[in-house]
Each structure stands twice: as structure tokens, then as C-alpha cells.
Design a protein around this motif. Structure first.
Motif, PDB file in Angstrom:
ATOM      1  N   ALA A 116      11.139   6.191  -4.622  1.00  0.00           N
ATOM      2  CA  ALA A 116      10.644   7.275  -5.277  1.00  0.00           C
ATOM      3  C   ALA A 116       9.809   6.700  -6.585  1.00  0.00           C
ATOM      4  N   ASP A 117      10.270   5.769  -7.084  1.00  0.00           N
ATOM      5  CA  ASP A 117       9.718   5.263  -8.261  1.00  0.00           C
ATOM      6  C   ASP A 117       8.360   4.321  -7.715  1.00  0.00           C
ATOM      7  N   GLY A 118       8.314   4.042  -6.601  1.00  0.00           N
ATOM      8  CA  GLY A 118       7.065   3.153  -6.067  1.00  0.00           C
ATOM      9  C   GLY A 118       7.326   1.771  -5.875  1.00  0.00           C
ATOM     10  N   SER A 119       8.885   1.420  -6.213  1.00  0.00           N
ATOM     11  CA  SER A 119       9.405   0.234  -6.084  1.00  0.00           C
ATOM     12  C   SER A 119       9.658  -0.188  -4.548  1.00  0.00           C
ATOM     13  N   VAL A 120       9.635  -1.265  -4.322  1.00  0.00           N
ATOM     14  CA  VAL A 120       9.802  -1.881  -2.777  1.00  0.00           C
ATOM     15  C   VAL A 120      11.283  -2.337  -2.882  1.00  0.00           C
ATOM     16  N   ALA A 121      12.201  -2.033  -2.325  1.00  0.00           N
ATOM     17  CA  ALA A 121      13.435  -2.402  -2.315  1.00  0.00           C
ATOM     18  C   ALA A 121      14.252  -2.864  -0.969  1.00  0.00           C
ATOM     19  N   THR A 122      15.318  -3.700  -1.164  1.00  0.00           N
ATOM     20  CA  THR A 122      15.949  -4.193   0.241  1.00  0.00           C
ATOM     21  C   THR A 122      17.407  -3.129   0.198  1.00  0.00           C
ATOM     22  N   ALA A 123      17.737  -2.897   1.209  1.00  0.00           N
ATOM     23  CA  ALA A 123      19.068  -2.139   1.386  1.00  0.00           C
ATOM     24  C   ALA A 123      19.899  -2.938   2.520  1.00  0.00           C
ATOM     25  N   SER A 124      20.843  -3.668   2.053  1.00  0.00           N
ATOM     26  CA  SER A 124      21.547  -4.311   3.059  1.00  0.00           C
ATOM     27  C   SER A 124      23.210  -4.063   2.622  1.00  0.00           C
ATOM     28  N   GLU A 125      24.014  -4.711   3.298  1.00  0.00           N
ATOM     29  CA  GLU A 125      25.588  -4.786   3.199  1.00  0.00           C
ATOM     30  C   GLU A 125      25.778  -5.422   1.906  1.00  0.00           C
ATOM     31  N   SER A 126      24.927  -6.094   1.296  1.00  0.00           N
ATOM     32  CA  SER A 126      25.136  -6.765  -0.017  1.00  0.00           C
ATOM     33  C   SER A 126      24.269  -6.441  -1.266  1.00  0.00           C
ATOM     34  N   THR A 127      23.134  -5.909  -0.626  1.00  0.00           N
ATOM     35  CA  THR A 127      22.394  -5.320  -1.733  1.00  0.00           C
ATOM     36  C   THR A 127      21.944  -3.690  -1.482  1.00  0.00           C
ATOM     37  N   ASN A 128      22.246  -3.190  -2.537  1.00  0.00           N
ATOM     38  CA  ASN A 128      22.221  -1.390  -2.559  1.00  0.00           C
ATOM     39  C   ASN A 128      23.068  -1.050  -1.204  1.00  0.00           C
ATOM     40  N   PRO A 129      24.348  -1.397  -1.193  1.00  0.00           N
ATOM     41  CA  PRO A 129      25.224  -1.081  -0.037  1.00  0.00           C
ATOM     42  C   PRO A 129      25.354   0.534   0.056  1.00  0.00           C
ATOM     43  N   GLU A 167       0.775  -1.055   0.165  1.00  0.00           N
ATOM     44  CA  GLU A 167      -0.118  -0.066  -0.130  1.00  0.00           C
ATOM     45  C   GLU A 167       0.683   1.218  -0.017  1.00  0.00           C
ATOM     46  N   VAL A 168       2.119   0.962   0.749  1.00  0.00           N
ATOM     47  CA  VAL A 168       2.770   2.385   0.635  1.00  0.00           C
ATOM     48  C   VAL A 168       3.486   2.570  -0.752  1.00  0.00           C
ATOM     49  N   ALA A 169       3.720   1.464  -1.458  1.00  0.00           N
ATOM     50  CA  ALA A 169       4.332   1.523  -2.772  1.00  0.00           C
ATOM     51  C   ALA A 169       3.231   2.025  -3.609  1.00  0.00           C
ATOM     52  N   THR A 170       2.040   1.840  -3.534  1.00  0.00           N
ATOM     53  CA  THR A 170       0.758   2.304  -4.561  1.00  0.00           C
ATOM     54  C   THR A 170       0.814   3.978  -4.106  1.00  0.00           C
ATOM     55  N   ALA A 171       1.002   4.225  -2.804  1.00  0.00           N
ATOM     56  CA  ALA A 171       0.780   5.427  -2.543  1.00  0.00           C
ATOM     57  C   ALA A 171       1.830   6.371  -3.140  1.00  0.00           C
ATOM     58  N   ILE A 172       3.083   5.917  -2.971  1.00  0.00           N
ATOM     59  CA  ILE A 172       4.351   6.722  -3.640  1.00  0.00           C
ATOM     60  C   ILE A 172       4.004   6.757  -5.269  1.00  0.00           C
ATOM     61  N   GLY A 173       3.502   5.699  -5.807  1.00  0.00           N
ATOM     62  CA  GLY A 173       3.466   5.825  -6.939  1.00  0.00           C
ATOM     63  C   GLY A 173       2.646   6.679  -7.638  1.00  0.00           C
ATOM     64  N   ILE A 174       1.524   6.972  -6.689  1.00  0.00           N
ATOM     65  CA  ILE A 174       0.346   7.864  -7.133  1.00  0.00           C
ATOM     66  C   ILE A 174       0.728   9.478  -6.751  1.00  0.00           C
ATOM     67  N   ILE A 175       1.519   9.714  -5.751  1.00  0.00           N
ATOM     68  CA  ILE A 175       2.331  10.852  -5.164  1.00  0.00           C
ATOM     69  C   ILE A 175       3.200  11.343  -6.342  1.00  0.00           C
ATOM     70  N   LYS A 176       4.142  10.287  -6.616  1.00  0.00           N
ATOM     71  CA  LYS A 176       5.231  10.628  -7.773  1.00  0.00           C
ATOM     72  C   LYS A 176       4.624  11.070  -9.125  1.00  0.00           C
ATOM     73  N   LEU A 177       3.654  10.301  -9.423  1.00  0.00           N
ATOM     74  CA  LEU A 177       2.882  10.837 -10.781  1.00  0.00           C
ATOM     75  C   LEU A 177       2.331  12.241 -10.597  1.00  0.00           C
ATOM     76  N   ASP A 178       1.754  12.366  -9.506  1.00  0.00           N
ATOM     77  CA  ASP A 178       1.215  13.878  -9.359  1.00  0.00           C
ATOM     78  C   ASP A 178       2.293  14.697  -9.381  1.00  0.00           C
ATOM     79  N   TYR A 179       3.590  14.516  -8.764  1.00  0.00           N
ATOM     80  CA  TYR A 179       4.442  15.265  -8.652  1.00  0.00           C
ATOM     81  C   TYR A 179       5.215  15.626 -10.034  1.00  0.00           C
TER      82      TYR A 179
END
Length: 534
Positions: free
Chosen positions: A220-233, A93-105
Motif C-alpha cells: 500500500a505504501d508503493g514499495s515492492v516487497a518479497t514474501a517468502s518463508e524467510s522474508t515477510n513470512p 509501474e505498478v508501484a508508481t500507480a499504487i503510490g499515486i492512488i495511495k496519495l489520493d486516498y
């Protein structure tokens, strides 16, 4: 005669503290009216969000809307009225909302219009107006994302960004586990952790952010990502002190460890003990590395002026993260005469709840901070400046004026995972200087702000004259007019800006998410490029 004076002082301070607590807890909330919003009055983003997620979007005067606005800790945040409250039930639901907010932006950017504002709320405990609320915008209220799920091996815990630290310790106490978390039970997990975070366990483990294994974040693009030492460090490191500048963090995976109970509590003293307390504080901070005790949480030394009764009280909070009464590290404070104390062996929940109950909600509050080296003369001048501030504001109705000192020792600053705060190279002990002020009336807002700015300016100038200044500012204690990212150092600030360009290239969280501290990004060229492409 001496015993009678001691007893009278003891009773007097007890009465003061109890009267303050009663005053806070019984304060009648102002009756505010909230507009009955119709579809014709909605922004494009709010209308689209309500259509997409009708069960999670609330407008005034719906009870959920009113509860959300009236549950902020500081009255300045409650004074702000958003257009709608969005209470997501999951990261999707957060991703849906950010997608809507970004499109409006994007649409508004192409038209040359200002973006529709939105704010992100975890616990809502910041006193800065607009930190987690926004006038006539969308508030993303994360408090339903409050899960606490320990791993089977006991080495980590998934914590929802909307949980409070009381929820976390309550869930872990029964399992004899703990995480490096907040010391105030009422504070939200999200804001404290993204701002660095100081814990009872920090002398052993570093900042709260230094113990986060991974983040789930909606970008910001509405995607759900993981940030860790090995992913998106890079993003992983940026989130360790970078606040809300990169996305909406929906959950954290924190390192957990065995813990049963700790020793903690307050020592209460009369204001006449100030010099002895500052001496003990300075001496503790100057301890040689060979006798550094990594289980010593604190000290947090507080000098408070109570305007209603015109007296000064000292409260010193000590903690030891093993169940040991009066460990040797606190001998310097034990020898100072006190009225009474609350120190005892207790659960972590009890320890955090003690601090939480001493700062109940519903008044006007302000924080402002600086950092100095552990120079005795500078500490004494800071105390003298605190007393001058009390004199300047002595007519502010219902004021409680507090100076709090807490150490940042070199060993602590090097513990845990790398972060973005820029403290790892410090070799001298530092002191976080925090001023807090509580008052009743909006008419005094300007005097409080003017006094705060003057006090910080004076302390910084005095510290600089003695070679005792330091550029670091603890983000979670900063006033809205302060610039914590400048205090991280130019290299770390550039790193945060680079991460923003990668994960939020069009500046959604810089220009539309107005709360918190921003990175001084100039998105004009990027926005012009985006318009040209369209």
C-alpha cells in the motif's frame, strides 16, 4: 430396439452440447458506447496517473480500453465501465500507480471524502460483478505481466500474475515440467492462486497456493516487497488464500516438478444415471487412508439442466496425473453406463484446454457454493435441491443450470505449505458443492440471485440437521454475497486482519480496492489517528 435408443440418446446429447458451444461462441456482443473522457472529467488519481505513465493509461473509446472491458469472461463484469484502464509493463509501474492512488486516498480521507475506487485484474474470469472491474474508477489490468521463466534446475518457475494457465502449461509442456496450477486454461494465474486454487495435482501437492515459494508484491505504501518463508513470512502465509487484501501481486515463484502427460477427460451420461454417479462419488471419497491414491485428480461430477431443450445431462471429469489409462481408483465410475467419453492420455495443456473450451465467455454467469461432509443423504438432498432449482428457473431464457461436486480429502488438505484457509485440522472428507448458472437476460438477474440464496440456505440447514455441515467456503467459487473468510475460522480471520494492519495500516485495499472479498476491518480509529497526525 435397445441399440437404436442408445444411438438416439447419444446423437441427442451430442447435438445439445454442440448447439450450446455454437450458441456461446457465436453470441453477438452488445454494442456499447464508451464516453470520450476529457481531463475535466477525470478524478485526481486518474489524471495524475495518466500524466505519470501516459503510455500505460487508456481511456474510452481507445481500442485498448474497449478490448479490456469487453474481454471479461462474464457479461456482468463487461457491463461495468471504469474511468480508465492501467496496463503496467513491470512492477515499477505498478508501484508508481499504487503510490499515486495511495496519495489520493490519504488526501480524500483527510477531507472526509469517499476514496476513489480501483480494481485489480488478472484473468478477469470471476463472474462476480466488480470483482476485477470498477465503475468510474481505475482498473489495474495485469495481463502484460505474463512472463513464464523456468529456473535452470527445473525446480521453480517465475509466473507473471497476468498470465493464464494456458500460457503456463504451454511453456512447461515442452520442458516436461509442470506446476500445481489451474485446471481451466482460460483462468488467470493471479486470482486463482490468491484464492487458494485447486489443481489436478492437489491430491499429491495440496492447493495451488501451497506450492508458491515466494511472491513479488506492491504494498500500500508503493514499495515492492518479497514474501517468502524467510522474508515477510506472515505476509507469505496470508497471501495463501487471502485474495487481494494486502497489495498487488505482480509475480509468483511456483515450485515445479517433472511431468510428461496425464490421463484425463469427461464421461458423458444421461440424467437417469444420477443415483449411480452419486453412489460412486460418495464411495470414492470414503476410501480408507491406506488406499488413498495421490495421483487421482477429481472426480468433478456435474449435473446440468439445459433449459433450451429441457433435458438433464451428467458429465464427470476424471484425471490421473500419471500416463495410466483407467487406473483402479476410477473403477466405480468406469462401470456406469455412459454415452461416450473423452478420457485419454494427453498433455497438461490439452487437459486444461478441454475444461476451458466448455466455459466460453460472453454470457451472464453466477457461481455460489457451500461445503458439506461426505454424507450420502446430504449429497442426495443436494441433488434434489438442484432439481428443484431447475424447476423454479425453467423459464429463464437460455439457462444452463449446473451442480458440480468435488472432494476435499483430509490427505489433500494437509499437503504443501501452511496457508490461511484453516483446513489442516480436518479429519473427515469434505465435498465442495458448486452451483453455476448461465443465462441471457438482465431481467432474470433477480430471480437467479434469489434462487441461489434459497438453495444454499436449504442445503446448509439440511446438512446441519445431519451433523454434515462445514463452515469452509472455497473463495474462488463464492458469490459476492458470501463470506469465505468467516469459513476460514475465527483464528485465521484474525491472522489475516493482523497482517492487513501491518502491511496496509490505513486500509487502502479494504476501502478503495472494492473488488473481491474483504476482511471486515474497522479502520475508523486508524483513519482518525491519521487525520489527527496530519
Amino acid at each position: 430396439m435397445v441399440d437404436q435408443r442408445i444411438t438416439a440418446a447419444f446423437v441427442g446429447v451430442v447435438v445439445v452440447l454442440l448447439s450450446l458451444l455454437v450458441h456461446h461462441s457465436r453470441r453477438a456482443q452488445p454494442q456499447m458506447s464508451y464516453p470520450n473522457v476529457t481531463s475535466a472529467g477525470l478524478s485526481e488519481a486518474s489524471a495524475t496517473l495518466a500524466q505519470a505513465l501516459p503510455e500505460s493509461v487508456f481511456f474510452g473509446p481507445h481500442p485498448v480500453f474497449i478490448e479490456s472491458v469487453q474481454s471479461y469472461w462474464a457479461m456482468q463484469e463487461r457491463d461495468i465501465v471504469p474511468q480508465c484502464i492501467f496496463r503496467p509493463r513491470n512492477a515499477r509501474e505498478v508501484a508508481t500507480a499504487i503510490g499515486i492512488i495511495k496519495l489520493d486516498y490519504d488526501l480524500r480521507t483527510r477531507r472526509g471524502d469517499l476514496p476513489s475506487p480501483f480494481a485489480i485484474r488478472s484473468g478477469g474470469h470471476s463472474p462476480n460483478p466488480g470483482a476485477a472491474n470498477t465503475n468510474s474508477g481505475i482498473v489495474i489490468d495485469l495481463r502484460l505481466l505474463n512472463q513464464i521463466t523456468p529456473s535452470r534446475d527445473g525446480l521453480s518457475v517465475v509466473i507473471g500474475s497476468g498470465a493464464r494457465w494456458l500460457d503456463v502449461s504451454s511453456a512447461l509442456d515442452s520442458k516436461s515440467l509442470a506446476v500445481a496450477g489451474g485446471r481451466n486454461s482460460a483462468v488467470g494465474v493471479g486470482g486463482l492462486t490468491l484464492g487458494g486454487g485447486i489443481s489436478f495435482f492437489s491430491p499429491r501437492l495440496g492447493f495451488v497456493c501451497n506450492n508458491i515459494l515466494s511472491y513479488e508484491i506492491v504494498l500500500a505504501d508503493g514499495s515492492v516487497a518479497t514474501a517468502s518463508e524467510s522474508t515477510n513470512p506472515g505476509l507469505w502465509r496470508a497471501l495463501k488464500g487471502g485474495s487481494n487484501n494486502f497489495g498487488v501481486v505482480t509475480s509468483f515463484v511456483a515450485r515445479s516438478f517433472p511431468s510428461t502427460s496425464i490421463w484425463s477427460g469427461f464421461l458423458y451420461m444421461t440424467g437417469s444415471k444420477a443415483n449411480q454417479v452419486i453412489d460412486a462419488f460418495h464411495e470414492f471419497n470414503q476410501a480408507k487412508p491406506g488406499i488413498y491414491d495421490e495421483y487421482a485428480g477429481g472426480p468433478l461430477v456435474c449435473f446440468s439442466y439445459l433449459q433450451t431443450l429441457g433435458i438433464n445431462v451428467i458429465s464427470t471429469h476424471l484425471a490421473y496425473t500419471r500416463p495410466v489409462s483407467w487406473p483402479a481408483c476410477w473403477a466405480g465410475f468406469k462401470s456406469i453406463g455412459r454415452l461416450w467419453s473423452t478420457v485419454k492420455i494427453r498433455s497438461l495443456t490439452s487437459a486444461t484446454d478441454e475444461l476451458g473450451k466448455l466455459s466460453p465467455p460472453g454470457l451472464r454467469d453466477s457461481f455460489f457454493t457451500t461445503t458439506v461432509k461426505n454424507d450420502h443423504a446430504t449429497l442426495m438432498e443436494t441433488y434434489a435441491t438442484y432439481k428443484q432449482g431447475a424447476e423454479v428457473m425453467r423459464h429463464v431464457k437460455g439457462m444452463t443450470w449446473t451442480l458440480a461436486l468435488q472432494p476435499l480429502l483430509p490427505a489433500m488438505m494437509r499437503r504443501g505449505q501452511p496457508d490461511s484457509q484453516g483446513l489442516g485440522t480436518r479429519t473427515e472428507p469434505l465435498v465442495i458443492v458448486l452451483f453455476t448458472v448461465v443465462w441471457k437476460d438482465t431481467a432474470d438477474d433477480e430471480l437467479v440471485d434469489r434462487t441461489a440464496r434459497g438453495i444454499i440456505r436449504h442445503i446448509d440447514e439440511y446438512a446441519a440437521s445431519r451433523g454434515a455441515a462445514d463452515m469452509y467456503r472455497y473463495l474462488n467459487d463464492c458469490a459476492s454475497w458470501q463470506r469465505p473468510f468467516d469459513g476460514y475460522g475465527a483464528e485465521n480471520k484474525r491472522f489475516l486482519q493482523d497482517m492487513s494492519r501491518i502491511y496496509d495500516p490505513n486500509g487502502l485495499f479494504q476501502r478503495a480496492c472494492l473488488g473481491g472479498f474483504k476482511l471486515d476491518m474497522d479502520h475508523a480509529l486508524l483513519l482518525q489517528s491519521d487525520i489527527t497526525k496530519a
